[in-house]
Design a protein around this motif. Structure first.
Motif, PDB file in Angstrom:
ATOM      1  N   LYS A  88       0.833  -1.205   0.000  1.00  0.00           N
ATOM      2  CA  LYS A  88       0.000   0.000   0.000  1.00  0.00           C
ATOM      3  C   LYS A  88       0.865   1.252   0.000  1.00  0.00           C
TER       4      LYS A  88
ATOM      5  N   ASP B 177       2.309   1.871  -3.319  1.00  0.00           N
ATOM      6  CA  ASP B 177       1.326   2.495  -4.190  1.00  0.00           C
ATOM      7  C   ASP B 177       1.216   3.979  -3.903  1.00  0.00           C
TER       8      ASP B 177
ATOM      9  N   THR C 184     -11.192   4.817   1.967  1.00  0.00           N
ATOM     10  CA  THR C 184     -10.553   3.515   2.165  1.00  0.00           C
ATOM     11  C   THR C 184     -11.411   2.621   3.044  1.00  0.00           C
TER      12      THR C 184
ATOM     13  N   GLU D 288     -13.515   0.857   0.943  1.00  0.00           N
ATOM     14  CA  GLU D 288     -12.774   0.069  -0.050  1.00  0.00           C
ATOM     15  C   GLU D 288     -12.759   0.700  -1.430  1.00  0.00           C
ATOM     16  N   ARG D 289     -12.551   1.996  -1.489  1.00  0.00           N
ATOM     17  CA  ARG D 289     -12.439   2.638  -2.796  1.00  0.00           C
ATOM     18  C   ARG D 289     -10.975   2.682  -3.201  1.00  0.00           C
ATOM     19  N   ASP D 290     -10.748   2.865  -4.493  1.00  0.00           N
ATOM     20  CA  ASP D 290      -9.382   2.912  -4.997  1.00  0.00           C
ATOM     21  C   ASP D 290      -8.724   4.227  -4.580  1.00  0.00           C
TER      22      ASP D 290
ATOM     23  N   GLN E 244      -6.210   5.858  -5.836  1.00  0.00           N
ATOM     24  CA  GLN E 244      -5.914   6.783  -6.931  1.00  0.00           C
ATOM     25  C   GLN E 244      -7.154   7.602  -7.278  1.00  0.00           C
ATOM     26  N   GLU E 245      -8.278   6.905  -7.301  1.00  0.00           N
ATOM     27  CA  GLU E 245      -9.545   7.559  -7.607  1.00  0.00           C
ATOM     28  C   GLU E 245      -9.873   8.622  -6.548  1.00  0.00           C
TER      29      GLU E 245
END
Lengths: 810, 351
Positions: free
Chosen positions: A247, A250, B116, B119-121, B123-124
């Motif tokens: 994580k 990323d 988070t 559970e969202r991305d 980067q988005e």
């Protein structure tokens, strides 16, 4: 076509059938003699008739900008020699641009994808190299340590100092291997420290991080930018930590790559990656070649398209200014054009109708209006720069006398009075001739700020240089070296020994030196008093004559606009006032020069005011001077109230009369709506406020009376700057050139010459000419133009394509 | 008290004040909004905006536009303005300017943490963050599981760290927690900003305390309204109010016990400056309250420009621009979704 009065203008209404409108506007743009009025000011941009076309043009120019950007990236410059193979119309161009854009975008995206993989592979390769290095070095060091440990091991047993725990530890879990996982990848260098810190915090220090610097730039696969990166390897234990590390990686945009610690596998991967890199490289090269070919073909046409698009855009902007008729069949345009261009405009419109095969012709109709027309002077390449000096002060009122005509001669002349040196004049002339001869070449080029200014004023500088050669010859100055150009000096030695040649002992032996200042004056003790007296008096003469010219121009203005009040109650008292004081002073100066009298002019002028009835004594220049002085003084005193009082009262009377007659005439014209409307406009702006007019006149009078004194004094700057110039040049000549000459040493002489040249160019030719220019400018703007120039007009700004080409629209 | 700011202010702040006043005159006017409201498509909006200061930012956008692009580009303009000013600023103005962004920082932190949690991305989520509230390790927020970790991992490096002292718990994050955290942080932030402005003194302190008090009161009202009917206790609610503003301290006591919107209204109407807000609203209506607050805020920010030699103009300008971008977003959404009748619902005219 004369420069004194601006062109007569007229307000014209054009009625253009809608089918030929675009072509008509385009032809008018080529002609460039019509200023459109915006008839749709209240409409917002997207409500206008041709909003969609403007939008289309905007879209196309966006595509062109995209092409330009791409070409710039690919280092392809659009060819300046645009190939004009037939005209493309807008529709075709739009289709073509869309095709090209789609193609370009596709190629780019393909290339990007390839580049992405390529960059990734390169990074992978780096990781393999660096981490491989790390592993091998670690293995070597581990091996040596192992050996050391083995060597130490036997001795440890015997030693007492040896900590017991260590032994326990080493012996207790010798075989239990903790399987450490590791992650390898790249992270940008500036982020590497925070990266390490966060890793440490997130795992509470339970990781081992090793970084290696990559020396050269790496292209980031995601952004495609060049960045410095570090290769890292992180050892960890446990799955939870792994997911955390992933994580964090990323979050930091660190690209991770798989790596195996098996040497043979490493080698295998290395070769595979290298092979793929080579393959990809060739593919990318082919793609790039394709792209640059495409851009090249765009580059050939780019300028042409750009020009076409800008023309179209400006045409649509003009079309949006026109009023669309209720029937939607024709457009109504209003605008200004010079009277002489009427037939040209008619012909142009006719041509447009013919070319469009339109059934209906465009109609040209002259409108009557009270609006002030724009000011338009037909200048040429030579006069335009002088006109610009005037325009910088203020655009002339419509048909007002234009000081630009006189400026062409007086400006360079006044400059030259301050910059009188024919050597410097020749230098300036050579410099400006260079610009004039290479005019065509410089036109195409983009020049720097200062150079642009010099180039724009090249004809002014040429005139200034010519005049300064002329005045330089009069002053007899050539880098402050005297020359006997026009025969021999009039003065010679009294006796043959002549030891005191520079001070006294000179007598007049020949006729007066025929032209300018006698060279013998140079370097004598009485040089300064002589030149000062000459230049001071000359400045006053020049000043008084220029101010008189200004006042006389105000007479011509008043006569042209048929304003009798201004003639009799402004021009006449003004000219009397100025000439009775300073005109008289000029007369005294001339009389003194002609007669060679010793009279003290200061004394005469001062006592003319203090005690006009006293006897002049030895200061008398001519018979009857006392009487003349008294008369002049009285005239001056009379002319002040004359200037002040009658004009406001006369204006008031005039206004009342006009008002009376208008209220009668209105009744007759009620039937005609157009007529009454124009009267309404007339009445509106004729509000008369007496106190305001009177205060205005008071200010005007005070300004003129005080100005007469201060402006005359202001012209003494001619003398002061001329003195400064000649003194500076003599300092550079005497103290630099002659001093170093005296050393008889070649090196000193060269240094001296270099200093002399630098000082002459830097101080005299550049700075002094600039200051003389500014002072001449001031004398024109303030002392000359405030006598007559209103300068509250606005400039004729025709719709023209030629002005379009200058500015880069994108 | 007024010092002698007029004498020395321009040495450091003059240039930037001139800049910010220039920017202010670039704000859209009522005439612009009227034109924008008449637009038929997003392209019309783009065309209209091309004549304004947003022009250069929008001109290279290919034609099928989206609302998000417009908003993004307009925000970019604001960010560029801000960055330019920040580069030129000297102390204490630079600190002042940095304070302005902390609010966005808090919002961003909350956005990412909530994202988070659902559970969202990452980067988005990052794309949705306000660019003014970005900081280096913002993406790392996704790693944190509870407040303590959040603080220890990431926020300790950011200027928000001191505000965190009150909400460090080891509880796992959930929606309620996060909302409380947001409000606690905001409270700490506003109080800190308020103290900082008081320290600056002069006209800055006077005007900023007014603006910040309004902000604090608005937040107090919002917290009250939003917490009605939730499990939040009165004491907890009381704790979230900032310790300054017109409501402090007696209004807070009354707000803390409010049970419905009309009670809130009754509390607010005791304070003369806020009476006008409710004048236009009928009883029981809370939908339009936001707009009424925004209008009042804009009015106050505009007034900040009436005085010279103080820093509040920077704050006011940033807020006005943000309001303008909100307006643009609303207008373009309405245009894009063919809801033009609702255009005027949420647009707050600035001039």
């Amino acid at each position: 076509m004369d420069l004194l009065r601006s062109e007569p203008m007229q307000l014209v209404q054009l009625i253009i059938p809608i089918e030929s409108a675009q072509r008509s506007i385009s032809y008018l743009g080529d002609l460039g003699l019509f200023q459109f009025k915006d008839l749709n000011e209240d409409k917002s941009p997207f409500q206008q008739t041709y909003a969609s076309q403007v939008k289309r043009c905007g879209e196309m120019s966006r595509k062109l900008r995209l092409f330009k950007e791409q070409m710039k990236k690919a280092n392809i410059s659009p060819s300046t020699w645009s190939t004009r193979d037939g005209s493309i119309d807008l529709e075709k161009l739009e289709v073509k641009l869309a095709e090209l854009e789609a193609e370009l975008i596709e190629i780019n995206s393909n290339n990007e994808k390839l580049q992405h993989t390529y960059n990734e592979l390169i990074e992978y390769k780096l990781v393999l190299e660096k981490v491989g290095e790390f592993f091998s070095s670690a293995q070597i060091s581990a091996a040596t340590r192992q050996r050391e440990l083995e060597v130490q091991q036997p001795s440890v047993e015997g030693s007492i100092d040896c900590p017991l725990l260590m032994e326990q530890e080493t012996t207790a879990y010798p075989v239990k291997q903790i399987k450490l996982g590791f992650i390898t990848g790249l992270v940008t260098r500036e982020k590497s420290i925070p990266f390490e810190r966060i890793l440490f915090r997130a795992t509470r220090g339970n990781v081992f991080l090793k970084q290696a610097v990559v020396e050269h730039h790496v292209l980031d696969p995601l952004s495609g930018e060049k960045v410095h990166k570090n290769v890292f390897i992180i050892f960890y234990s446990g799955e939870r930590v792994k997911s955390k590390i992933n994580k964090i990686c990323d979050a930091f945009g660190a690209n991770r790559y798989p790596f195996s610690d098996d040497l043979s596998k490493q080698f295998e991967m290395m070769t595979e990656v290298s092979e793929r890199v080579v393959e990809l490289k060739t593919t990318i090269d082919v793609g790039l070649l394709h792209r640059s070919n495409l851009l090249q073909t765009i580059g050939y046409k780019f300028e042409q398209w750009n020009l076409l698009l800008q023309k179209e855009k400006s045409i649509y902007h003009i079309l949006n200014m026109l009023n669309i008729n209720v029937t939607k069949k024709c457009l109504l345009a209003e605008g200004w054009c010079p009277v002489f261009a009427t037939s040209q405009i008619q012909k142009t419109l006719m041509r447009a109708t013919m070319d469009c095969n339109s059934q209906v012709e465009a109609i040209v109709q002259v409108l009557q209006t009270n609006e002030l027309p724009p000011t338009y002077f037909c200048t040429n390449i030579f006069t335009s720069s002088f006109q610009e000096i005037i325009d910088a002060y203020g655009i002339a009122k419509y048909q007002e006398a234009n000081p630009g005509v006189y400026t062409i001669i007086t400006f360079p002349f006044l400059f030259a009075v301050m910059f009188g040196d024919w050597g410097h004049g020749i230098c300036l002339l050579l410099a400006t001739l260079y610009f004039i001869i290479n005019e065509k070449k410089f036109y195409c080029q983009k020049l720097g700020d200062i150079l642009e200014m010099v180039f724009g004023g090249r004809y002014i500088i040429m005139m200034m240089a010519l005049f300064s050669i002329y005045t330089g010859l009069i002053y007899n100055e050539f880098f402050s070296i005297p020359f006997e150009l026009f025969g021999q000096s009039a003065y010679g030695c009294r006796d043959p020994t002549c030891r005191d040649a520079t001070t006294i002992g000179l007598v007049k032996v020949r006729d007066t030196y025929p032209f300018g200042v006698d060279p013998k004056w140079h370097g004598t003790r009485s040089e300064l008093p002589f030149l000062n007296s000459l230049k001071m008096k000359m400045s006053i003469l020049l000043g008084v004559s220029q101010m008189n010219l200004g006042i006389i121009l105000s007479y011509y203005n008043a006569k042209y606009f048929e304003n009798n009040i201004n003639i009799w109650h402004q021009f006449v008292p003004q000219i009397i006032f100025l000439n009775s004081l300073f005109g008289y002073l000029s007369l005294l100066i001339i009389v003194k020069w002609c007669t060679g009298s010793q009279a003290d002019l200061y004394h005469v002028m001062i006592y003319m005011f203090l005690s006009p009835t006293d006897d002049l004594g030895e200061n008398q220049l001519f018979v009857g001077q006392k009487l003349l002085q008294v008369i002049l003084l009285l005239l001056a005193l009379v002319s002040v109230p004359w200037m002040l009082l009658p004009k406001p009262f006369l204006l008031k009377k005039q206004h009342q009369e006009r008002h009376k007659s208008q209220s009668y005439s209105l009744i007759y014209n009620v039937d005609d709506p157009l007529e009454s409307k124009s009267h309404g406009i007339h009445k509106n702006h004729q509000e008369f406020d007496f106190s305001e007019v009177f205060v205005h006149q008071l200010i005007h009078t005070i300004e003129f009376v005080l100005g007469a004194v201060s402006n005359t004094a202001s012209y003494l700057r001619l003398w002061a700057l001329s003195l400064a110039h000649s003194e500076l040049s003599s300092v550079f000549y005497d103290k630099v050139l002659l001093l170093t000459w005296g050393y008889n040493n070649i090196i000193v002489l060269i240094v001296g010459i270099i200093v002399f040249i630098c000082a002459t160019v830097g101080v005299l030719l550049v700075m002094e000419s600039l200051s003389a220019f500014l002072h001449a400018l001031r004398l024109h703007w303030v002392e000359f133009q405030n006598k007559f120039y209103e300068g509250d007009g606005y400039k004729f700004n025709p719709f023209s394509f030629t002005s379009l080409n200058d500015e880069d629209g994108l | 008290m007024y010092g002698f700011e007029a004498m020395t202010f321009n040495i450091h702040g003059g240039y930037l004040e001139a800049i910010v006043r220039g920017h202010r005159s670039g704000l859209l006017t009522t005439a612009d909004y009227n034109n924008l409201c008449q637009c038929e498509t997003l392209d019309d909006i783009k065309m209209h905006l091309s004549a304004t200061e947003y022009g250069p930012y929008l001109q290279n956008e290919p034609s099928p536009l989206h609302t998000t692009t417009i908003v993004e580009k307009c925000t970019l303009k604001l960010v560029d303005d801000y960055k330019h000013m920040l580069c030129q600023a000297t102390e204490p103005l630079s600190t002042f300017l940095e304070y302005i962004t902390y609010g966005h920082m808090i919002d961003n932190v909350v956005l990412i943490v909530t994202g988070t949690l659902h559970e969202r991305d990452v980067q988005e989520l990052l794309e949705k963050c306000h660019p003014l509230g970005m900081f280096d390790s913002i993406a790392t927020l996704a790693v944190a599981q509870n407040m303590r970790e959040l603080y220890r991992l990431v926020l300790v490096d950011t200027p928000l760290a001191p505000y965190f002292s009150e909400c460090i718990t080891s509880e796992d994050l959930d929606d309620m927690n996060i909302e409380i955290m947001r409000n606690t942080l905001y409270k700490a932030y506003l109080e800190d900003f308020y103290r900082f402005c008081q320290k600056l003194g002069g006209a800055t302190a006077e005007i900023m305390s007014d603006l910040l008090a309004f902000e604090a009161d608005r937040r107090a009202v919002n917290i009250t309204i939003n917490s009605i009917g939730t499990e939040l206790t009165r004491d907890d609610r009381r704790k979230l109010y900032s310790n300054f503003g017109l409501f402090y301290p007696y209004g807070h006591e009354e707000l803390a016990v409010c049970e419905d919107i009309d009670q809130v209204r009754a509390v607010m109407e005791k304070y003369p400056p806020y009476q006008s807000i409710f004048a236009k609203l009928s009883y029981g209506e809370s939908q339009m309250l936001d707009k009424a607050f925004y209008e009042e805020e804009v009015k106050r920010h505009c007034l900040a420009f009436e005085q010279q030699f103080h820093y509040a103009v920077f704050f006011a300008y940033m807020r006005l621009r943000e309001q303008e971008i909100r307006n643009l977003m609303w207008i373009s959404e309405c245009v894009a979704q063919n809801q033009k009748s609702r255009v005027h619902d949420s647009v707050v005219f600035i001039f």
